[in-house]
Design a protein around this motif. Structure first.
Motif, short mmCIF file in Angstrom:
data_model
loop_
_atom_site.label_atom_id
_atom_site.label_comp_id
_atom_site.label_asym_id
_atom_site.label_seq_id
_atom_site.Cartn_x
_atom_site.Cartn_y
_atom_site.Cartn_z
N GLN A 46 -9.66 -0.42 -2.73
CA GLN A 46 -8.45 -0.76 -1.98
C GLN A 46 -8.52 -2.19 -1.44
O GLN A 46 -7.53 -2.93 -1.47
N GLU A 47 -9.71 -2.56 -0.96
CA GLU A 47 -9.89 -3.93 -0.47
C GLU A 47 -9.72 -4.94 -1.59
O GLU A 47 -9.11 -6.00 -1.41
N SER A 50 -6.07 -5.73 -2.61
CA SER A 50 -5.27 -6.60 -1.74
C SER A 50 -5.32 -8.06 -2.17
O SER A 50 -4.44 -8.84 -1.83
N LYS A 126 0.64 -1.96 -8.42
CA LYS A 126 0.65 -3.23 -7.69
C LYS A 126 1.16 -4.36 -8.58
O LYS A 126 1.95 -5.19 -8.15
#
Length: 406
Positions: A46-47, A50, A126
């Motif tokens: 998840q990091e 980003s 994304k």
């Protein structure tokens, strides 16, 4: 003979065997390590998301990964050596049995397709931010359909003994599957259907040129089934003793000479010699050690945060030590080993020395790589923590496990 009943019996025996070993494999600290690994991986994934740029080629990543999963489509048959005698006469009645095998293979392999699609979903959504999430169900449906076609293509080609044709088939199907997935994730449904048409044509060729002309190669199918079973046994053997495992040692003369050279010809080094050579020549231990090192290197360079690198490095250091404790029972079924005029304490000491050396080598290698992944301070911190953990693990955890095993 009712081949449906035969399939049910073999399937039930297979499930019982798998469940028994899986309970033993995940009934220890390894289960906790895997849970922690998945949770930490999800967090750092998840990091990483980003900071992923919009130009990241997720479509090519999906095409290659899912293309390989689709191209690899073996059909499980659960055939045994005795089948060359007892089932050969009823080969023309085996269609229900094979159909069940194809369906079972579809369920298992379709599950892995869904898992990998689920893992790549956050990255895909994304990059394609305006995409409706429901389209993922369309992708999954197409993937399942492609898997069915690939399973049929593989089974129709099983009757040939020409390895070159089989290898060529894998390459061609991988290319077609990868193109189909690439078109699909880019929402080019028409081109996806055209590509699937080429795959169906390949299935047709396999059926009429091979499947219709030859009989089942029983020896070849049994050999492949045995290889798949032994692969599972090797994985299970890393956590528990597997009596049915057939071990095939590797020669590796260069590494063996390198390991033998510093070992003195002395009675006290009997088990040191045995276990060190066993580690080198066994594909299970040596291959696993290299894979664990490779995975650790990947994560310390991929994870952005220093403490995240440390967590994964220490986790894989624990797994490295944990997996090789089972070498203590590697020669359990060989009677002549029990005749050595050497005490049990020397045997345990040899396992201690092997595990300590393997962990120490890994700490040393990763300490150097930490300089490039972080800085000199990070490398020193990892080296200190890794060495302290190795000493603690070897003196307390390994000792208690060996006492229970012995």
């Amino acid at each position: 003979m009712d081949t449906n009943i035969l399939w049910k019996e073999r399937f039930q025996n297979h499930v019982k065997m798998m469940s028994r070993y899986l309970r033993l494999m995940f009934n220890d600290h390894l289960a906790f390590a895997l849970i922690f690994f998945v949770a930490a991986g999800a967090y750092f994934y998840q990091e990483w998301l980003s900071g992923v740029p919009d130009t990241f080629p997720v479509d090519w990543v999906l095409a290659i990964v899912l293309g390989m999963l689709l191209a690899h489509s073996p059909v499980r048959t659960f055939f045994k050596e005795a089948d060359t005698v007892f089932l050969l006469a009823v080969e023309n009645k085996m269609k229900p049995y094979i159909r069940n095998g194809v369906f079972y293979s579809l369920v298992i392999q379709g599950y892995w397709l869904a898992i990998f699609l689920f893992v790549f979903t956050p990255l895909y959504l994304k990059i394609y931010s305006g995409l409706d999430a429901k389209f993922l169900f369309v992708i999954l449906g197409f993937l399942i359909g492609l898997k069915v076609i690939n399973l049929l293509a593989v089974w129709f080609l099983e009757k040939t003994r020409d390895r070159k044709i089989q290898y060529l088939d894998v390459v061609v199907r991988f290319v077609i599957n990868a193109i189909a997935v690439f078109m699909l994730v880019n929402q080019e449904v028409v081109f996806t259907l055209i590509t699937i048409g080429f795959l169906l044509a390949l299935v047709y060729l396999n059926y009429w040129n091979v499947h219709q002309k030859y009989s089942l190669p029983w020896d070849q199918l049994i050999e492949k089934e045995e290889a798949r079973l032994q692969l599972f046994y090797r994985l299970a053997n890393l956590s528990t003793d597997v009596p049915d495992l057939k071990r095939k040692p590797k020669k590796r003369h260069g590494l063996v000479r390198l390991v033998k050279k510093p070992i003195k010809f002395d009675q006290s080094n009997t088990y040191i010699y045995l276990y060190f050579i066993t580690f080198i020549r066994s594909g299970d231990y040596f291959g696993m050690y290299l894979r664990l090192i490779g995975l650790t290197i990947f994560f310390i360079f991929w994870i952005p945060l220093f403490w995240g690198k440390m967590i994964f490095a220490m986790l894989f250091l624990f797994v490295t030590g944990f997996q090789f404790i089972t070498i203590y029972n590697h020669h359990k079924t060989i009677d002549w080993v029990q005749l050595y005029p050497v005490s049990e304490q020397i045997r345990k000491k040899a396992v201690h020395q092997l595990i300590f050396l393997l962990m120490l080598i890994k700490v040393g290698m990763l300490s150097v790589l930490f300089v490039f992944a972080t800085d000199i301070v990070g490398a020193v911190i990892y080296a200190g923590v890794g060495l302290a953990f190795t000493l603690f693990f070897e003196n307390f955890y390994v000792k208690s496990r060996l006492n229970r095993m012995g």
